[in-house]
Design a protein around this motif. Structure first.
Motif, mmCIF file in Angstrom:
data_model
loop_
_atom_site.group_PDB
_atom_site.id
_atom_site.type_symbol
_atom_site.label_atom_id
_atom_site.label_comp_id
_atom_site.label_asym_id
_atom_site.label_seq_id
_atom_site.Cartn_x
_atom_site.Cartn_y
_atom_site.Cartn_z
ATOM 1 N N ASP A 1 39.089 36.644 38.894
ATOM 2 C CA ASP A 1 38.074 36.170 37.950
ATOM 3 C C ASP A 1 36.756 36.909 38.145
ATOM 4 O O ASP A 1 36.095 37.293 37.180
ATOM 5 N N LYS A 2 36.370 37.102 39.416
ATOM 6 C CA LYS A 2 35.124 37.820 39.712
ATOM 7 C C LYS A 2 35.208 39.264 39.219
ATOM 8 O O LYS A 2 34.268 39.779 38.602
ATOM 9 N N ALA A 3 36.323 39.920 39.467
ATOM 10 C CA ALA A 3 36.507 41.309 39.020
ATOM 11 C C ALA A 3 36.459 41.389 37.492
ATOM 12 O O ALA A 3 35.869 42.312 36.930
ATOM 13 N N ARG A 4 37.038 40.412 36.809
ATOM 14 C CA ARG A 4 37.031 40.374 35.347
ATOM 15 C C ARG A 4 35.604 40.226 34.825
ATOM 16 O O ARG A 4 35.201 40.896 33.880
ATOM 17 N N GLU A 5 34.816 39.348 35.462
ATOM 18 C CA GLU A 5 33.425 39.163 35.051
ATOM 19 C C GLU A 5 32.614 40.435 35.256
ATOM 20 O O GLU A 5 31.816 40.824 34.405
ATOM 21 N N GLU A 6 32.823 41.095 36.397
ATOM 22 C CA GLU A 6 32.093 42.337 36.683
ATOM 23 C C GLU A 6 32.473 43.425 35.675
ATOM 24 O O GLU A 6 31.614 44.176 35.220
ATOM 25 N N LEU A 7 33.745 43.503 35.332
ATOM 26 C CA LEU A 7 34.186 44.490 34.351
ATOM 27 C C LEU A 7 33.588 44.190 32.987
ATOM 28 O O LEU A 7 33.112 45.093 32.295
ATOM 29 N N THR A 8 33.560 42.921 32.609
ATOM 30 C CA THR A 8 32.981 42.535 31.322
ATOM 31 C C THR A 8 31.502 42.915 31.271
ATOM 32 O O THR A 8 31.032 43.463 30.277
ATOM 33 N N GLN B 1 42.595 32.119 46.370
ATOM 34 C CA GLN B 1 41.616 33.163 46.671
ATOM 35 C C GLN B 1 41.852 34.383 45.779
ATOM 36 O O GLN B 1 40.906 34.991 45.263
ATOM 37 N N SER B 2 43.097 34.707 45.561
ATOM 38 C CA SER B 2 43.438 35.840 44.701
ATOM 39 C C SER B 2 42.961 35.606 43.276
ATOM 40 O O SER B 2 42.405 36.509 42.633
ATOM 41 N N PHE B 3 43.131 34.383 42.765
ATOM 42 C CA PHE B 3 42.662 34.057 41.416
ATOM 43 C C PHE B 3 41.139 34.143 41.329
ATOM 44 O O PHE B 3 40.587 34.651 40.355
ATOM 45 N N LYS B 4 40.444 33.656 42.371
ATOM 46 C CA LYS B 4 38.977 33.734 42.388
ATOM 47 C C LYS B 4 38.515 35.184 42.355
ATOM 48 O O LYS B 4 37.579 35.552 41.640
ATOM 49 N N GLU B 5 39.159 36.024 43.156
ATOM 50 C CA GLU B 5 38.792 37.447 43.193
ATOM 51 C C GLU B 5 39.084 38.128 41.855
ATOM 52 O O GLU B 5 38.309 38.967 41.399
#
Length: 101
Positions: free
Chosen positions: A20-27, A14-18
């Motif tokens: 990845d999502k945060a990285r996509e939003e930042l990008t 779950q931590s990895f999924k979150e």
């Protein structure tokens, strides 16, 4: 002890999924910011120096990027350039039935 391992694994996944999502939003946020700044820069250049000088600057910049020592940079610039060409100057569809191929 056996129950703790699956719980840790689930929390880690779950931590990895979150992350990845945060990285996509930042990008996405960075991309939007860069695009907005490019628009402002373009309008500022045209206002200050005129369209002809700004166009020459873009030609110079594009020439340097297409000669960049990194093949990846050249490839990305060319791909982006081709995409822009298709967007702003789409290819005219071939006249059908002309008999000349």
């Amino acid at each position: 002890m056996e129950q703790t391992l699956p719980n840790q694994k689930a929390r880690l996944e779950q931590s990895f999924k979150e992350a990845d999502k945060a990285r996509e939003e930042l990008t996405d946020s960075i991309s939007n910011s860069v695009a907005a700044n490019c628009d402002l820069l373009h309008h500022g250049l045209v206002s200050a120096k005129g369209l002809e000088v700004t166009t020459e600057m873009y030609r110079h910049l594009l020439g340097h990027l297409l000669r960049h020592p990194s093949g990846e940079v050249r490839s990305q610039v060319l791909e982006c350039f081709n995409h822009s060409m298709e967007k702003f100057w789409p290819r005219k569809s071939a006249i059908t039935g002309s008999g000349t191929d």
